[in-house]
Scaffold this motif. Structure first.
Motif, PDB file in Angstrom:
ATOM      1  N   ALA A   1       0.866  -1.182   0.000  1.00  0.00           N
ATOM      2  CA  ALA A   1       0.000   0.000   0.000  1.00  0.00           C
ATOM      3  C   ALA A   1       0.892   1.218   0.000  1.00  0.00           C
ATOM      4  N   MET A   2       0.736   2.035  -0.986  1.00  0.00           N
ATOM      5  CA  MET A   2       1.538   3.266  -1.033  1.00  0.00           C
ATOM      6  C   MET A   2       0.978   4.203  -2.098  1.00  0.00           C
ATOM      7  N   ASN A   3       1.530   5.384  -2.174  1.00  0.00           N
ATOM      8  CA  ASN A   3       1.172   6.339  -3.195  1.00  0.00           C
ATOM      9  C   ASN A   3       1.497   5.740  -4.578  1.00  0.00           C
ATOM     10  N   PRO A   4       0.636   5.989  -5.585  1.00  0.00           N
ATOM     11  CA  PRO A   4       0.854   5.385  -6.906  1.00  0.00           C
ATOM     12  C   PRO A   4       2.228   5.677  -7.505  1.00  0.00           C
ATOM     13  N   LYS A   5       2.753   6.855  -7.242  1.00  0.00           N
ATOM     14  CA  LYS A   5       4.076   7.205  -7.788  1.00  0.00           C
ATOM     15  C   LYS A   5       5.153   6.364  -7.116  1.00  0.00           C
ATOM     16  N   MET A   6       4.977   6.130  -5.824  1.00  0.00           N
ATOM     17  CA  MET A   6       5.956   5.303  -5.100  1.00  0.00           C
ATOM     18  C   MET A   6       5.877   3.854  -5.573  1.00  0.00           C
ATOM     19  N   TRP A   7       4.649   3.401  -5.847  1.00  0.00           N
ATOM     20  CA  TRP A   7       4.474   2.029  -6.325  1.00  0.00           C
ATOM     21  C   TRP A   7       5.123   1.862  -7.706  1.00  0.00           C
ATOM     22  N   ALA A   8       4.910   2.869  -8.568  1.00  0.00           N
ATOM     23  CA  ALA A   8       5.414   2.762  -9.941  1.00  0.00           C
ATOM     24  C   ALA A   8       6.912   3.042 -10.020  1.00  0.00           C
ATOM     25  N   ALA A   9       7.497   3.584  -8.965  1.00  0.00           N
ATOM     26  CA  ALA A   9       8.917   3.957  -9.017  1.00  0.00           C
ATOM     27  C   ALA A   9       9.776   2.745  -9.383  1.00  0.00           C
ATOM     28  N   ALA A  10      10.797   3.009 -10.166  1.00  0.00           N
ATOM     29  CA  ALA A  10      11.672   1.921 -10.635  1.00  0.00           C
ATOM     30  C   ALA A  10      12.214   1.125  -9.450  1.00  0.00           C
ATOM     31  N   ALA A  11      12.576   1.811  -8.379  1.00  0.00           N
ATOM     32  CA  ALA A  11      13.170   1.113  -7.230  1.00  0.00           C
ATOM     33  C   ALA A  11      12.166   0.148  -6.605  1.00  0.00           C
TER      34      ALA A  11
END
Ligand code: C5P
Length: 404
Positions: free
Chosen positions: A123-133
């Motif tokens: 569960a996290m912000n969509p940008k954090m989920w999509a982040a390459a890392a």
């Protein structure tokens, strides 16, 4: 009660979705599960240990260096005295720690020390989920055998942003727990040997002959057989992907080494030969680097045929009950597959068209045809993981129930 007596170690990490973990505890307990909660420091900013403790009707573990808790169960016992470790919500930070084996608080230490199945509900912000890392960490965790439920698409509680990142609903998490714990193990007690990757045949200490093979398909098959309960030995040529979870991986370079390792793994019930073995080796590879001499013709390479590992196994005195080969072809896929079935003494040839335009070599997808004595079965275009999953189930059906 579907989870009667199941001991679940619930790790709650610090995200707004932690409020849903309260409902999750209720749902798990309704089904008879015993929930032992661990909270990270950040989780306690979102929900209180008091609330979590009240709902789970037990002690809430929060500190790695708590003298009381260590005397009570200790973090190693905490990690193992359960049937499943469930991380909900799993934050980007905790996933990163898990992927890297960090252990600087109770939650991450327990995760590193556990030998139980692990299910995470990110569960996290969509940008954090999509982040390459995060995606890189997710791939590492999946390869390590961690199961994942969610995240879902939807509106974020805190920012109103839409996208992938909402934690799966408690009932979906419960379903994933039930599914994971009731997963059938039709290959329990069976031994399998799988080859994967290319072989490298040395020309001299710095040069070699090889085939184009990433090892992705073979490694995925080894992992899928292990998930069905088989005791798997994976004999891998040089690849740049990690060893799969739950598998005994042996690394080799040359075809002859691969053959020796496969034979040493017998007796086995199942052999799946996926490696792209080099057909030839250099007869007398040089111990020193061959120097380029100005004006001289290139050195001739005398080649000898490599052992055919699949054929050796298909005709071996200790032939496994089920022998599966692969056929990478660029033309007449079916015809060549049938001929191979016969010649190699295999029960099944998984044939695929590896013409460069298919992108199968080194790619993540595969489109195969199963050629056996009873006929041909064409599968749709699937990911290599899906091909592995289906093939493992096919093998389980063929080989039947418990070992005779
Ligand atoms: O003959 P071909 O190389 O096309 O056959 C492919 C199948 O045989 C694959 O399953 C491959 O792993 C196996 N093989 C082998 N040893 C070789 C060559 C192929 O095990 N030397």
């Amino acid at each position: 009660m579907t989870l009667d007596g199941t001991r679940i170690l619930l790790i709650i990490a610090g995200g707004i979705a932690a409020y849903k973990s309260l409902d999750l505890i209720r749902r798990l307990r309704e089904r008879g599960a015993v929930v032992r909660p661990v909270m990270t420091r950040a989780a306690q900013e979102f929900v209180t240990p008091l609330a979590v403790g009240a709902l789970s009707s037990g002690h809430v573990y929060t500190e790695l260096f708590s003298r009381e808790d260590e005397q009570d169960v200790g973090h190693i016992r905490l990690a193992r005295d359960c049937d499943l470790v469930l991380v909900a919500p799993a934050t980007a930070d905790l996933m990163a720690k898990m992927a890297h084996g960090m252990a600087d608080d109770l939650a991450s230490t327990v995760l590193l020390a556990s030998d139980r199945p692990i299910l995470i509900a990110p569960a996290m912000n969509p940008k954090m989920w999509a982040a390459a890392a995060t995606q890189r960490n997710l791939a590492v965790l999946k390869n390590d055998g961690v199961d994942v439920v969610g995240p879902l698409e939807g509106e974020m509680a805190e920012s109103g942003e839409r996208g992938l990142g909402r934690m799966a609903e408690p009932l979906d998490i419960v379903a994933a727990v039930e599914n994971l714990l009731s997963r059938p193990k039709p290959l329990a007690g069976r031994k399998a040997v799988v080859t994967s990757g290319p072989t490298h045949e040395p020309i001299d200490p710095v040069r070699y002959i090889a085939n184009r093979s990433s090892g992705k398909q073979g490694h995925a098959i080894a992992a899928a057989l292990a998930r069905l309960g088989a005791d798997v030995t994976l004999v891998s040529g040089p690849v740049s992907i990690p060893d799969p979870a739950g598998v005994n991986t042996q690394h080799v370079e040359r075809a002859e080494e691969m053959r020796d390792a496969v034979i040493a793994s017998l007796p086995a019930d199942i052999a799946v030969m996926v490696a792209a073995v080099a057909d030839w080796r250099v007869v007398s590879s040089s111990g020193q680097k061959i120097k380029k001499q100005p004006g001289e013709a290139p050195p001739p390479l005398q080649l000898a045929e490599n052992p055919d590992i699949l054929k050796t196994i298909g005709h071996h005195a200790q032939r496994p009950q089920l022998v599966v080969g692969f056929a990478a072809e660029t033309q007449n896929v079916e015809e060549n597959g049938r001929a191979k079935l016969e010649r190699k003494g295999a029960d099944l040839i998984v044939a695929n068209d590896v013409s460069p335009e298919t992108g199968i070599m080194g790619g993540d997808r595969n489109s195969v045809r199963l050629i056996s004595k009873t006929g041909v079965e064409a599968w749709p275009d699937l990911s290599k993981d899906e091909v592995a999953e289906r093939l493992a189930l096919w093998i389980a059906t063929q080989i039947g129930g418990a070992k005779p």
